[in-house]
Design an enzyme around this catalytic site. Sequence first.
Site, PDB file in Angstrom:
ATOM      1  N   ASP A 177       0.836  -1.210   0.000  1.00  0.00           N
ATOM      2  CA  ASP A 177       0.000   0.000   0.000  1.00  0.00           C
ATOM      3  C   ASP A 177       0.862   1.248   0.000  1.00  0.00           C
ATOM      4  O   ASP A 177       2.035   1.209   0.373  1.00  0.00           O
ATOM      5  CB  ASP A 177      -0.882   0.040   1.266  1.00  0.00           C
ATOM      6  CG  ASP A 177      -2.009  -0.990   1.210  1.00  0.00           C
ATOM      7  OD1 ASP A 177      -2.033  -1.803   0.266  1.00  0.00           O
ATOM      8  OD2 ASP A 177      -2.856  -0.964   2.136  1.00  0.00           O
ATOM      9  N   HIS A 205       3.913  -2.023   3.086  1.00  0.00           N
ATOM     10  CA  HIS A 205       3.910  -0.671   2.513  1.00  0.00           C
ATOM     11  C   HIS A 205       5.226  -0.474   1.788  1.00  0.00           C
ATOM     12  O   HIS A 205       6.294  -0.577   2.407  1.00  0.00           O
ATOM     13  CB  HIS A 205       3.727   0.374   3.621  1.00  0.00           C
ATOM     14  CG  HIS A 205       2.399   0.266   4.306  1.00  0.00           C
ATOM     15  ND1 HIS A 205       2.169  -0.627   5.330  1.00  0.00           N
ATOM     16  CD2 HIS A 205       1.223   0.922   4.096  1.00  0.00           C
ATOM     17  CE1 HIS A 205       0.894  -0.517   5.733  1.00  0.00           C
ATOM     18  NE2 HIS A 205       0.303   0.424   4.999  1.00  0.00           N
TER      19      HIS A 205
HETATM   20 ZN    ZN Z   1      -2.637   3.136   3.329  1.00  0.00          ZN
END
Ligand code: ZN
Length: 487
Positions: A290, A447
């Site tokens: 993400d 991430h």
């Molecule tokens: Zn996020």
Amino acid sequence: MKKSTDKPKKRIGGKTALVILVILLVYIAAVTLAALVIDGRHVRFYMTAPQEMNLECFEAYQEPGIYAVTTGKLFGEGKKHLHVDVSSDLDNTRLGEYTVKYTVRYLLQDYSTERRVQVVDTVAPVLELKYVEGYQASWFTGYEEEGYTATDNYDGDLTDKVESYEEENRKVYTVTDSSGNTTTMVREPLYIYTEPEITLYGDSELYVNASLSFEDPGYYAQDKMGNDMTGFVQVSGQVCPYRAGDYEITYYIESPTGDSVSAQRTVHVLPIRNPDTVTPDSKTIYLTFDDGPGPYTGRLLDVLAKYNAKATFFVTGANPKYYDQIGRAYNEGHAVGVHTYSHNYRSIYSSEEAFFQDFNAVQDLICDQTGSYTKICRFPGGSSNTVSNFNPGIMTSLAGALTDLGYQYFDWNVSSGDAGETTDTDTVAENIINGCAGRKASVVLQHDIKDYSVNAVEQVLIWGINNGYVFRALDASSPNAHHGINN
Ligand code: ZN
């Protein structure tokens, strides 16, 4: 000798003659009187018009016909019309019953008869309609009274007593005077625009697939005289194009006078069917990243390529400098999904509109970089987030909308801990490996804007490959690892 021829004449003296005359006259008078008494002489009236009559108010009374003669038993009727005195209290300016009295004086005696006169008003009031120059009423504006006057010959001004009503394309006025005389006037045509009719383009039952926008096929309105009234149409009811359901739209024209016409349309928004979730046959790890692309995305793609592993990138618009990594990821067989353009919870969860505005910005970014839109996405904070609690129900609504629109949203069932719990590469790798071990289908949250997380990927790949896992990119039929919605 003087001869006298004058003989003394025996002459009737003046006095004697007078006496005789008087006697004679008295005699005649007595005889006449006796004759009259015996005759029963009196006066007889003849009315040549009905004894009761009506007189229109304000009209002068004209004697309709009467004469009087003498009459008696012996000598019959005299031919001579006697003088008749007429007297009356008649007032032709006031309605009512009056008496006209006829009197004849004859032989020291009064003879009289009467006629009853009813002063009446049979003339209806005069109603005058005014016309204001250049004024034209339309159905839409309603008719504004141009004015009128009513006067009656007896009652005077009756303007206040005028009653009126509208029907079809005319206005009817009536006024009645105190004697019950009615006048009716009609003003027509009243309107230059008659009642309009609204016609819908397209079907009144419309079936559309869920999408992010709905465009009404349109409508037009016209009155019976051909005037275009489309500009007066108002629309109520809204279609939520991204939520399956039946929506009613009402198209209406309302005149300020309270009349209205309307047309209805039902829009059926049909959900786009999502593919069924397929559980992979082999042990599968879906690495998902993400908040990228960012400075480490390129390095991550290199590592993935080295092991021929596929992953999924839920991207944002935060770093324009690295947008090209989106295209690269896509071209190298990775999946690209929508995360969020702004990643501002306060903004994107404030309303459906705000969410989709943000969502579409990412879609456009993805399309720019990959040539197509994506069907997969991940909510900022996941579908179970409570950061959106400031807007109760928004997650339920958005999850439903995304599903109706044919999107698949993904959560995760393995957390790398890279979002705050740790910044240690080995710990990140350990978290992932522990999370995936023994799990048939793992959706891992990482991430790619965190270098220590990107750095952990190679360890994970080596462990996975050595332990019989396949690293795949998500697609709409992949296990979605939903957390469950809390708002
Ligand atoms: Zn996020």
